[in-house]
Design a protein around this motif. Structure first.
Motif, mmCIF file in Angstrom:
data_model
loop_
_atom_site.group_PDB
_atom_site.id
_atom_site.type_symbol
_atom_site.label_atom_id
_atom_site.label_comp_id
_atom_site.label_asym_id
_atom_site.label_seq_id
_atom_site.Cartn_x
_atom_site.Cartn_y
_atom_site.Cartn_z
ATOM 1 N N ASN A 1 0.787 -1.232 0.000
ATOM 2 C CA ASN A 1 0.000 0.000 0.000
ATOM 3 C C ASN A 1 0.819 1.280 0.000
ATOM 4 O OD1 ASN A 1 -2.352 -1.520 0.079
ATOM 5 N ND2 ASN A 1 -2.542 -1.408 2.313
ATOM 6 N N TYR A 2 2.008 1.238 0.595
ATOM 7 C CA TYR A 2 2.703 2.489 0.886
ATOM 8 C C TYR A 2 3.069 3.279 -0.373
ATOM 9 C CZ TYR A 2 5.778 5.767 3.269
ATOM 10 O OH TYR A 2 6.346 6.920 3.748
ATOM 11 N N SER A 3 3.515 2.615 -1.412
ATOM 12 C CA SER A 3 3.956 3.317 -2.625
ATOM 13 C C SER A 3 3.007 3.127 -3.801
ATOM 14 C CB SER A 3 5.363 2.843 -3.020
ATOM 15 O OG SER A 3 6.298 3.107 -1.984
ATOM 16 N N TYR B 1 -13.495 1.177 6.879
ATOM 17 C CA TYR B 1 -12.046 0.970 6.991
ATOM 18 C C TYR B 1 -11.806 -0.513 7.221
ATOM 19 C CZ TYR B 1 -7.201 0.955 8.463
ATOM 20 O OH TYR B 1 -5.869 0.686 8.556
ATOM 21 N N ASP B 2 -10.809 -1.044 6.527
ATOM 22 C CA ASP B 2 -10.400 -2.441 6.680
ATOM 23 C C ASP B 2 -8.903 -2.469 6.986
ATOM 24 O OD1 ASP B 2 -9.334 -5.179 5.323
ATOM 25 O OD2 ASP B 2 -11.407 -5.408 6.041
ATOM 26 N N PRO B 3 -8.462 -3.374 7.890
ATOM 27 C CA PRO B 3 -7.024 -3.424 8.205
ATOM 28 C C PRO B 3 -6.134 -3.603 6.978
ATOM 29 C CG PRO B 3 -8.266 -4.707 9.805
ATOM 30 C CD PRO B 3 -9.243 -4.293 8.754
ATOM 31 N N SER B 4 -6.660 -4.198 5.917
ATOM 32 C CA SER B 4 -5.856 -4.362 4.702
ATOM 33 C C SER B 4 -5.594 -3.026 4.010
ATOM 34 C CB SER B 4 -6.563 -5.318 3.730
ATOM 35 O OG SER B 4 -7.806 -4.782 3.314
ATOM 36 N N GLN B 5 -6.255 -1.953 4.451
ATOM 37 C CA GLN B 5 -6.037 -0.623 3.874
ATOM 38 C C GLN B 5 -5.007 0.203 4.648
ATOM 39 O OE1 GLN B 5 -10.460 0.276 3.942
ATOM 40 N NE2 GLN B 5 -9.981 1.095 1.899
ATOM 41 N N ASN B 6 -4.364 -0.406 5.611
ATOM 42 C CA ASN B 6 -3.384 0.332 6.405
ATOM 43 C C ASN B 6 -2.284 0.901 5.510
ATOM 44 O OD1 ASN B 6 -2.196 1.337 8.735
ATOM 45 N ND2 ASN B 6 -1.049 -0.545 9.135
ATOM 46 N N TRP B 7 -2.021 2.199 5.644
ATOM 47 C CA TRP B 7 -1.033 2.951 4.865
ATOM 48 C C TRP B 7 -1.384 3.045 3.379
ATOM 49 C CZ3 TRP B 7 2.321 5.923 7.359
ATOM 50 C CH2 TRP B 7 2.634 5.586 8.691
ATOM 51 N N GLN B 8 -2.633 2.777 3.014
ATOM 52 C CA GLN B 8 -3.038 2.947 1.618
ATOM 53 C C GLN B 8 -3.029 4.428 1.245
ATOM 54 O OE1 GLN B 8 -7.085 1.765 0.801
ATOM 55 N NE2 GLN B 8 -6.708 1.520 -1.389
#
Length: 366
Positions: A93-95, A111-118
């Motif tokens: 997600n970060y880049s 919000y879903d944990p898989s979206q962290n730093w999206q």
């Protein structure tokens, strides 16, 4: 004249006279070892002692210790697996290319944990009057404040943007230094999604300062239709921000995975150490109970021979300089041959049976 009891006379013969300010000291004991018998394992040979309740307890304790160690190892392994999974989500997600907010968060509570730093792109106007400051926030080891500013979208909803970190004021460490105003007019920002935090801190809200980015509490403070599932950590914006705030995350964050796996191996090693110690205790007990067995004597002699063939260690050479000698067993000799035979302590009944008829013991002596 009143005759003192025999026990008093015996006590006086066993204890030296006490000097002023000193405790009574027992008289010197006879030289040589005293035989000590274990009534639990007396008469047992081979490995029969393992069937006693005492050894059942030792074995059960070793098994219980191993179970606890395995449980802790599994716990650390699971934490390592979770950290690896979190790092994989951040790496993906970060880049990545930014996603429009209405696509990433279709509802205010989404919000879903898989979206962290999206990475998400948001367009709107900053509400400077509703800006809040989060106290006691660390950045690079320094303590300071984070500045969160509501961004109102075209549909009227409000998305919280963490614009950066600021140092405490030089005059008042409980207040932030000068905070630059956000960009005016409509701006497009790119942010990293972060989940709403748990309520932190024990202090009540003071002015525009809060203790944590707990989005439901932020909604109660500023009002309106606020996104309560996630907020955004500023990455970039179309209108350059004024200097004075430091970005909180300039490189991809990662969780330490190796430590968890290292602890996993350590806990498994501790479990093996428990069984290893149990095995050493079993071997020692077996050698003591079977010391009269010819085969065991032969093995003991071989152990002494191997030990004597090894070169002396620095510690042994140092002991020889201090004491003037090394133990006979270190040279391959038998400690039993050098020591006097053990003094067997007989019970009073046995002593009385061995005494000739009509002979009484001296006063104070059993």
């Amino acid at each position: 004249m009143i005759e003192e009891p025999a026990t008093t006379t015996q006590r006086r013969t066993e204890v030296e006279p006490r000097r002023s300010g000193e405790l009574a000291r027992p008289a010197a004991r006879p030289a040589g070892p005293i035989a000590v018998y274990d009534t639990v394992t007396e008469g047992m040979t081979g490995w029969q002692f393992l069937r006693t309740w005492r050894w059942f307890g030792f074995i059960a304790a070793a098994i219980l210790f191993a179970v606890v160690c395995v449980f802790l190892a599994r716990w650390q392994f699971d934490r390592g697996q979770q950290a690896s999974a979190d790092n994989a989500i951040v790496a993906a997600n970060y880049s990545a290319a930014p996603v429009p907010i209405d696509e990433a968060l279709p509802t205010l509570a989404s919000y879903d944990p898989s979206q962290n730093w999206q990475r998400v792109s948001v367009t709107g106007d900053y509400l400077t009057a509703d800006q809040l400051v989060v106290r006691n926030r660390s950045n690079g080891g320094d303590n300071g404040f984070e500045v969160i500013t509501p961004l109102q979208l075209s549909d009227g909803s409000i998305f919280i943007v963490d614009r950066g970190w600021v140092t405490p004021s030089a005059d008042d460490p409980l207040s932030p230094a000068a905070i630059p105003d956000p960009a005016t007019g409509t701006v497009t920002v790119v942010v990293h999604l972060r989940p709403s935090e748990e309520q932190g801190g024990t202090g009540a809200q003071s002015g525009n300062q809060i203790s944590s980015i707990t989005l439901p509490r932020v909604q109660q403070t500023i009002g309106g239709d606020v996104y309560t599932g996630a907020y955004g950590l500023l990455d970039s914006q179309s209108t350059a921000a004024q200097p004075g705030l430091q970005l909180l995350q300039t490189s991809m964050p990662t969780e330490d995975v190796g430590t968890h796996y290292s602890y996993t191996v350590q806990w498994l090693f501790f479990a093996l150490i428990g069984f290893f110690g149990l095995g050493l205790a079993m071997r020692k007990e077996h050698r003591q109970l079977n010391s009269d067995d010819p085969e065991e004597r032969q093995r003991a002699t071989e152990r002494l021979r191997k030990r004597a063939s090894k070169p002396f260690t620095d510690e042994e050479l140092e002991d020889e300089e201090i004491d003037g000698y090394l133990p006979l067993t270190r040279w391959g000799g038998s400690a039993a041959a050098a020591a006097p035979p053990p003094r067997v302590i007989l019970p009073p009944q046995a002593k009385a049976a061995e005494r000739p008829p009509g002979v009484e013991p001296p006063s104070g002596v059993e």
